[in-house]
Design an enzyme around this catalytic site. Structure first.
Site, PDB file in Angstrom:
ATOM      1  N   GLU A   1      87.463  -0.040  76.738  1.00 42.60           N
ATOM      2  CA  GLU A   1      86.492  -0.230  77.944  1.00 42.60           C
ATOM      3  C   GLU A   1      87.010  -1.000  78.930  1.00 42.60           C
ATOM      4  O   GLU A   1      87.074  -0.751  80.195  1.00 42.60           O
ATOM      5  CB  GLU A   1      84.975  -0.318  77.510  1.00 42.60           C
TER       6      GLU A   1
ATOM      7  N   GLU B   1      90.387   1.785  66.984  1.00 47.98           N
ATOM      8  CA  GLU B   1      89.158   2.432  67.579  1.00 47.98           C
ATOM      9  C   GLU B   1      89.574   3.699  68.391  1.00 47.98           C
ATOM     10  O   GLU B   1      89.973   3.406  69.641  1.00 47.98           O
ATOM     11  CB  GLU B   1      88.433   1.511  68.528  1.00 47.98           C
TER      12      GLU B   1
ATOM     13  N   ASN C   1      79.822  -5.358  68.519  1.00 43.72           N
ATOM     14  CA  ASN C   1      79.964  -5.457  69.754  1.00 43.72           C
ATOM     15  C   ASN C   1      78.966  -5.179  70.673  1.00 43.72           C
ATOM     16  O   ASN C   1      78.542  -3.922  70.849  1.00 43.72           O
ATOM     17  CB  ASN C   1      81.138  -4.758  70.140  1.00 43.72           C
ATOM     18  N   TRP C   2      78.283  -6.137  71.100  1.00 42.21           N
ATOM     19  CA  TRP C   2      76.615  -5.693  72.052  1.00 42.21           C
ATOM     20  C   TRP C   2      77.038  -4.935  73.470  1.00 42.21           C
ATOM     21  O   TRP C   2      76.203  -4.788  74.089  1.00 42.21           O
ATOM     22  CB  TRP C   2      75.978  -7.031  72.016  1.00 42.21           C
ATOM     23  N   LYS C   3      78.319  -5.420  73.598  1.00 41.70           N
ATOM     24  CA  LYS C   3      78.759  -4.983  75.219  1.00 41.70           C
ATOM     25  C   LYS C   3      77.772  -5.532  76.049  1.00 41.70           C
ATOM     26  O   LYS C   3      77.158  -6.549  75.938  1.00 41.70           O
ATOM     27  CB  LYS C   3      78.616  -3.346  75.188  1.00 41.70           C
TER      28      LYS C   3
ATOM     29  N   HIS D   1      89.844  -4.013  74.235  1.00 41.38           N
ATOM     30  CA  HIS D   1      88.994  -2.940  73.824  1.00 41.38           C
ATOM     31  C   HIS D   1      89.321  -1.684  75.199  1.00 41.38           C
ATOM     32  O   HIS D   1      89.491  -1.988  76.307  1.00 41.38           O
ATOM     33  CB  HIS D   1      87.501  -3.402  74.222  1.00 41.38           C
TER      34      HIS D   1
ATOM     35  N   SER E   1      81.655   4.817  66.745  1.00 44.22           N
ATOM     36  CA  SER E   1      80.352   5.678  66.249  1.00 44.22           C
ATOM     37  C   SER E   1      80.319   5.311  64.919  1.00 44.22           C
ATOM     38  O   SER E   1      79.652   6.125  63.993  1.00 44.22           O
ATOM     39  CB  SER E   1      80.427   7.147  66.664  1.00 44.22           C
TER      40      SER E   1
ATOM     41  N   GLY F   1      79.413  -0.781  67.627  1.00 43.33           N
ATOM     42  CA  GLY F   1      78.895  -0.870  68.978  1.00 43.33           C
ATOM     43  C   GLY F   1      77.443  -0.583  68.949  1.00 43.33           C
ATOM     44  O   GLY F   1      76.649  -1.405  68.485  1.00 43.33           O
ATOM     45  N   GLY F   2      76.909   0.619  69.343  1.00 45.06           N
ATOM     46  CA  GLY F   2      75.775   0.972  69.372  1.00 45.06           C
ATOM     47  C   GLY F   2      74.762   0.596  68.208  1.00 45.06           C
ATOM     48  O   GLY F   2      73.686  -0.023  68.294  1.00 45.06           O
TER      49      GLY F   2
ATOM     50  N   GLY G   1      81.346   5.349  71.124  1.00 46.24           N
ATOM     51  CA  GLY G   1      79.994   5.745  71.973  1.00 46.24           C
ATOM     52  C   GLY G   1      79.593   7.298  72.086  1.00 46.24           C
ATOM     53  O   GLY G   1      78.735   7.803  72.707  1.00 46.24           O
TER      54      GLY G   1
HETATM   55  P1  PGA Z   1      80.403   2.417  69.196  1.00 44.76           P
HETATM   56  O1  PGA Z   1      81.355   1.467  70.076  1.00 44.76           O
HETATM   57  O2  PGA Z   1      80.066   1.987  67.808  1.00 44.76           O
HETATM   58  O3  PGA Z   1      78.941   2.409  70.019  1.00 44.76           O
HETATM   59  O4  PGA Z   1      80.992   3.933  69.025  1.00 44.76           O
HETATM   60  C1  PGA Z   1      82.318   0.824  69.095  1.00 44.76           C
HETATM   61  C2  PGA Z   1      82.847   0.039  70.040  1.00 44.76           C
HETATM   62  O5  PGA Z   1      83.235   0.231  71.326  1.00 44.76           O
HETATM   63  O6  PGA Z   1      83.558  -1.138  69.485  1.00 44.76           O
END
Ligand code: PGA
Length: 250
Positions: free
Chosen positions: A97, A167, A9-11, A95, A213, A234-235, A173
């Site tokens: 966010e 998640e 997930n590149w956001k 998600h 993470s 994500g990251g 994050g």
């Molecule tokens: P993260 O994000 O790996 O940076 O914690 C995961 C996500 O939000 O899908």
């Protein structure tokens, strides 16, 4: 056997040039006989060229969101039918966010779930508890309620398009990963709930991804657990080497 999936997930990250370079790098390095399905979710504006570049073979392309409406006067929105018409195969919905920063409540998420399902695309549905909920030991009932409110209205056939990503919000994050045991316990509970709502076959065939993470160092220990079928990353999905290590860890 259920499908293993590693999704990135590149956001809202990377310029188009950086993204294209990362995609091409991954396409070069992912093995042809890679056992897991590899998915990346870039920003909307990169979807069409990325689908052309990847040719939907080694890497499948996902959208990070879709509108609750099918079409019409909704400035700035992108509908599930538009995504489908571009060749998108997966959509991420729910998600944390989107839930917190964009005020997507259960009603909105349920509508978006319906849009993805009726389009025929696959749904990556995210759920997970906050730190407070975990500390008060209500995480199991909280996630159960999310599933009931957002997903369990689907019929058995529709549910086959669903992939669940557990998640925990406190792990996204933050560098704090759930331990393999904590994640496994929640995944097993989610699978049990799905089997109870539908039947054991549907439960057995559901891919449940862990997110929060995940990185090159912790992926392997998470994937050793029997109910963890992959990751939503994500990251670490923004760096080719880290993402490749995660893919190869499954
Ligand atoms: P993260 O994000 O790996 O940076 O914690 C995961 C996500 O939000 O899908």
């Amino acid at each position: 056997m259920r499908k293993k999936i590693i999704a990135g997930n590149w956001k809202m990250n990377l310029s188009y040039t950086e993204g294209e370079e990362l995609l091409k790098n991954l396409l070069n390095k992912i093995a042809d006989n890679q056992s897991a399905e590899v998915v990346i979710a870039p920003p909307f504006t990169y979807l069409v060229p990325f689908i052309q570049i990847s040719n939907n073979k080694k890497i499948k392309i996902a959208a990070q969101n879709c509108a609750i409406e099918k079409s019409g006067a909704f400035t700035g929105e992108v509908s599930s039918t538009m995504l489908l018409s571009c060749g998108v195969e997966y959509v991420i919905i729910g998600h944390s966010e989107r839930r917190t920063l964009f005020f997507e409540n259960d009603e909105i998420i349920k509508l978006k779930v319906n849009r993805v399902i009726e389009s025929g695309m696959k749904l990556i549905y995210c759920c997970g508890e906050s730190k407070e909920t975990r500390l008060s030991e209500k995480h199991e009932s909280f996630v159960t309620e999310q599933l009931e409110n957002n997903l369990f209205h689907l019929n058995e056939d529709e549910f086959k398009q669903v992939i669940i990503a557990y998640e925990p919000i406190w792990a996204i994050g933050t560098g704090l990963t759930a331990t393999p045991e904590q994640a496994e316990q929640m995944h097993a509970m989610i699978r049990k709930n799905v089997a109870k709502r539908y039947n054991s076959k549907v439960g057995d065939e559901l891919s449940i991804l862990y997110g929060g993470s995940v990185n090159a160092s912790n992926a392997h220990s998470l994937f050793k657990e029997g109910n963890i079928d992959g990751a939503l990353v994500g990251g670490a999905s923004l760096k080719a080497d880290d993402f490749l290590t995660i893919i190869n860890a499954i």
